[in-house]
Design a protein around this motif. Structure first.
Motif, PDB file in Angstrom:
ATOM      1  N   UNK B 210       0.823  -1.208   0.000  1.00  0.00           N
ATOM      2  CA  UNK B 210       0.000   0.000   0.000  1.00  0.00           C
ATOM      3  C   UNK B 210       0.855   1.255   0.000  1.00  0.00           C
ATOM      4  N   UNK B 211       1.942   1.227   0.782  1.00  0.00           N
ATOM      5  CA  UNK B 211       2.843   2.384   0.846  1.00  0.00           C
ATOM      6  C   UNK B 211       3.476   2.645  -0.514  1.00  0.00           C
ATOM      7  N   UNK B 213       2.317   1.715  -3.497  1.00  0.00           N
ATOM      8  CA  UNK B 213       1.326   2.205  -4.449  1.00  0.00           C
ATOM      9  C   UNK B 213       1.022   3.671  -4.201  1.00  0.00           C
ATOM     10  N   UNK B 214       0.954   4.061  -2.906  1.00  0.00           N
ATOM     11  CA  UNK B 214       0.659   5.459  -2.583  1.00  0.00           C
ATOM     12  C   UNK B 214       1.684   6.364  -3.243  1.00  0.00           C
ATOM     13  N   UNK B 215       2.956   5.995  -3.144  1.00  0.00           N
ATOM     14  CA  UNK B 215       4.002   6.838  -3.726  1.00  0.00           C
ATOM     15  C   UNK B 215       3.929   6.813  -5.252  1.00  0.00           C
ATOM     16  N   UNK B 216       3.786   5.622  -5.825  1.00  0.00           N
ATOM     17  CA  UNK B 216       3.714   5.532  -7.277  1.00  0.00           C
ATOM     18  C   UNK B 216       2.542   6.343  -7.824  1.00  0.00           C
ATOM     19  N   UNK B 217       1.397   6.277  -7.125  1.00  0.00           N
ATOM     20  CA  UNK B 217       0.204   6.955  -7.624  1.00  0.00           C
ATOM     21  C   UNK B 217       0.383   8.464  -7.617  1.00  0.00           C
ATOM     22  N   UNK B 218       1.347   8.968  -6.848  1.00  0.00           N
ATOM     23  CA  UNK B 218       1.613  10.407  -6.848  1.00  0.00           C
ATOM     24  C   UNK B 218       2.656  10.770  -7.906  1.00  0.00           C
ATOM     25  N   UNK B 219       3.042   9.790  -8.702  1.00  0.00           N
ATOM     26  CA  UNK B 219       3.999  10.082  -9.760  1.00  0.00           C
ATOM     27  C   UNK B 219       5.436   9.911  -9.332  1.00  0.00           C
ATOM     28  N   UNK B 220       5.670   9.075  -8.328  1.00  0.00           N
ATOM     29  CA  UNK B 220       7.048   8.847  -7.895  1.00  0.00           C
ATOM     30  C   UNK B 220       7.740   7.878  -8.849  1.00  0.00           C
ATOM     31  N   UNK B 221       9.029   8.094  -9.073  1.00  0.00           N
ATOM     32  CA  UNK B 221       9.838   7.088  -9.742  1.00  0.00           C
ATOM     33  C   UNK B 221      10.175   6.015  -8.713  1.00  0.00           C
ATOM     34  N   UNK B 224      12.313   7.474  -5.987  1.00  0.00           N
ATOM     35  CA  UNK B 224      11.539   8.373  -5.112  1.00  0.00           C
ATOM     36  C   UNK B 224      10.614   7.578  -4.207  1.00  0.00           C
ATOM     37  N   UNK B 227      12.859   6.041  -1.446  1.00  0.00           N
ATOM     38  CA  UNK B 227      13.299   7.051  -0.487  1.00  0.00           C
ATOM     39  C   UNK B 227      12.119   7.621   0.295  1.00  0.00           C
ATOM     40  N   UNK B 228      10.994   7.808  -0.366  1.00  0.00           N
ATOM     41  CA  UNK B 228       9.871   8.482   0.272  1.00  0.00           C
ATOM     42  C   UNK B 228       8.952   7.556   1.037  1.00  0.00           C
ATOM     43  N   UNK B 229       8.828   6.306   0.604  1.00  0.00           N
ATOM     44  CA  UNK B 229       7.856   5.421   1.229  1.00  0.00           C
ATOM     45  C   UNK B 229       8.514   4.251   1.966  1.00  0.00           C
TER      46      UNK B 229
END
Ligand SMILES: Nc1ncnc2c1ncn2[C@@H]1O[C@H](COP(=O)(O)OP(=O)(O)O)[C@@H](O)[C@H]1O
Ligand SMILES: [Mg+2]
Lengths: 292, 323
Positions: B210-211, B213-221, B224, B227-229
């Motif tokens: 889930x974490x 997907x949350x980042x990917x859905x915001x347009x993360x590479x 990213x 590093x972010x999730x």
């Protein structure tokens, strides 16, 4: 041989579930209009070679809520994941057909899925805030997108748009995981809004929430649709009838010989019509609760 | 419908209530037996620990009394003259462990992230197995491999290169030696990479999709997203993994004894020979007698204290991060 199913059907009929106004004008279908946010043509999805969704064609209009309904496993999530290329993340998934986003095919070879997802927001079934502060959750998208403006302002506006500002303005630096489930889901909506998309995809956004939190999400959707196209997957037909302008009904087809199953779009149109005068027998059976 | 209605009717009609009786017999007795055994073994661990601390401290007490604070602040170690200052060993332990962490942490995290987030499935299995296998190799094997293979092939040339290129910085000043803090640190790094990467891998694996997907859905590479999730969710656990690796490095004896160069003075340059607390105990215990033995036990007490402090520090960091 299940005596309760007929009684529940009767109950639904008695409560007269869809209290949706009649359609004012006939709905035109399968006609590419330039104003459509999404124009979906012959969309099929395969998981490891097995077909899961077959030949879906559908238009999504701006500033409207489109509900995707259908029994469990019919491909609702599969369908909505095609619209921001989240299926690319599933090993073995392949997508055929066209998804035009404002006329541009997001499955064209030169399109970067990362860029697609920056334009199309998504909210998931289970609230999934990052284990970071409320502020950093909202700021995540703008930051990776190289946002140059006033971040504080953007965070506040996004939280206001998601009707969460008043509840969290004093705890922006606190972990988002301390919020209630309903607040977390609105935070996820705010997080999606913060990258300034013009479509928000929601896959059963309220199914993990209690009724009061659900109502707040539904109210919020009515606000958001003034600005965004919203596509919501739900297995709750009352919810679809309450919130959406248009409804698409997906259903599972079974090949008797191979017992393969896949989802098809049975019909779509004005929500009022789908619930009161469906064209297809299967839609009628489903919305009147005759199956699952 | 009939079968459903029947028990309802019976209850409504007032069936005789069944009194609540306490359970007796084997199940109950096993329960209380279990808690007694658990409590006993728990207190046994504490007792053994207390006994260890008390008996070693007691043995070392004459040295602590005689040397006072200079035991840990002086680097005069001349057992023949009765001078027991262990600062050079404390320094060596900390420096070799720090070098090991500087090298091992990025490599371990790289391996862990690669295995979970990037590697195709057919690579994952073999590499995971290999890494776990490396964690099980006895440290004396690492030490011997370090001396006979790594020293001529890599440690000596690398030390020479470091001091010829960066020699103007005091910590890389020559004359360079492969048998040095640097040499010991590199072999320590090789030893703790499997531990840190195996634990970090397990932690990263528990980060829910889930974490991601949350980042990917915001347009993360992918980077990213990691590093972010992934890393924020795993941060506390990864720090814990690093601390376990550090604990192993601090206490490692044989490999360091073979590679650190056995110089009892402090050298600011990492490419010069030094010593560590565990290594000095291992090397000198055989030939020591009298106060010298007591001093070595005292070194052990200080090493134990440092390990405890590092562990408590790690706990505090992990707790702070968890909320
Ligand atoms: N990641 C996946 N891998 C393989 N098959 C999948 C995957 N996700 C969904 N499916 C299959 O696709 C079909 C549709 O699933 P889904 O889209 O989740 O349905 P819904 O959301 O309507 O319940 C199901 O048969 C399901 O087993
Ligand atoms: Mg679903």
């Amino acid at each position: 041989m299940n005596p309760s199913s007929t009684s529940s059907t009767r109950e639904r009929e008695e409560t007269g579930l869809p209290m949706v106004p009649e359609a004012a004008e006939p709905v035109e279908e399968h006609k590419t209009s330039t104003s459509a946010v999404f124009t979906i043509r012959d969309l099929s999805v395969y998981y490891g070679g097995n077909i899961a969704l077959k030949d879906v064609s559908l238009d999504i209009r701006p500033r409207e809520i489109t509900a995707i309904i259908g029994p469990s496993g019919c491909g609702k999530s599969t369908f909505i994941r095609c619209l921001n290329r989240m299926n690319d993340l599933i090993p073995g998934a392949t997508v055929t057909g066209e998804v035009l986003y404002h006329g541009q095919n997001i499955y064209a070879p030169d399109v970067d899925p990362v860029a697609v997802r920056r334009r199309i927001g998504m909210v998931f079934q289970r609230p999934n805030p990052f284990p970071k502060s409320v502020y950093d959750n909202i700021a995540f998208g703008p930051r990776i997108n190289g946002f140059k403006g006033n971040l504080d302002e953007l965070v506040e506006n996004s939280l206001r748009a998601a009707a969460l500002w008043e509840e969290v303005k004093d705890k922006l630096k606190k972990s988002a995981l301390n919020l209630s489930g309903g607040q977390q889901q609105r935070l996820c909506i705010a997080r999606a809004i913060a990258v300034e998309p013009d479509v928000i995809l929601m896959d059963e956004p309220a199914s993990a929430l209690d009724p009061i939190a659900t109502v707040r999400i539904e109210d919020l959707m009515q606000e958001l649709k003034k600005q965004y196209a919203i596509i919501i997957v739900t297995h709750n037909m009352q919810q679809a009838a309450r919130v959406s302008e248009r409804t698409a009904f997906l259903y599972t087809e079974v090949d008797e010989e191979t017992s393969n199953r896949w989802g098809i779009l049975v019909e779509h149109g004005e929500t009022g019509l789908i619930f009161t005068r469906p064209k297809d027998k299967r839609t009628e059976d489903y919305v009147s609760g005759r199956f699952g | 419908m009939q079968s459903q209605a029947k028990p309802l009717g019976d209850i409504a009609g007032g069936i005789a209530p069944v009194p609540i009786e306490n359970r007796k017999g084997v199940g109950r007795r096993a329960d209380s037996l279990f808690s007694v055994v658990a409590a006993l073994s728990g207190s046994l661990v504490l007792l053994i620990l207390a006994f260890m601390v008390l008996s070693t401290t007691n043995t070392a007490l004459p040295i602590f009394r005689a040397e006072g604070i200079s035991f840990v602040t002086s680097s005069d170690w001349h057992p023949a003259n009765g001078d027991y200052g262990i600062l050079a060993f404390i320094y060596g332990t900390l420096v070799t462990s720090a070098i090991a962490l500087v090298i091992a942490v990025p490599i371990s995290l790289g391996i862990a992230i690669y295995l979970v987030e990037v590697a195709p499935r057919w690579i994952k299995g073999p590499i995971t197995y290999l890494v776990d296998l490396l964690a099980a190799v006895p440290s004396v094997v690492y030490g011997l491999w370090g001396v006979f293979v790594l020293l001529p092939l890599f440690l000596q040339p690398a030390a020479e290169l470091l001091s010829s290129v960066l020699g103007f910085i005091p910590i890389f000043a020559g004359p360079p030696s492969g048998l040095s803090y640097f040499g010991a640190g590199v072999v320590l790094a090789v030893m703790i990479v499997p531990i840190i990467s195996a634990l970090s891998r397990e932690i990263i694996q528990t980060v829910p999709d889930d974490d991601r997907y949350a980042a990917y859905a915001l347009g993360a590479t992918r980077w990213e997203m990691i590093r972010g999730a992934v890393l924020p969710r795993g941060r506390a656990g990864i720090v814990g993994a690093v601390m376990l690796g550090l604990g192993r490095a601090l206490g490692e004896t044989i490999a360091v004894a073979l590679l650190v160069g056995s110089a009892t003075t402090i050298n600011t340059s990492v490419v010069r020979p030094g010593y560590s607390m565990a290594a000095v105990i291992a090397n000198q215990f055989q030939e020591a007698s009298g106060d010298h033995i007591k001093a070595l036990v005292a070194v052990g007490v200080v090493l134990f204290a440092i390990t405890i402090i590092v562990n408590i520090g790690a706990r505090l960091i992990v707790w702070r991060m968890a909320d």
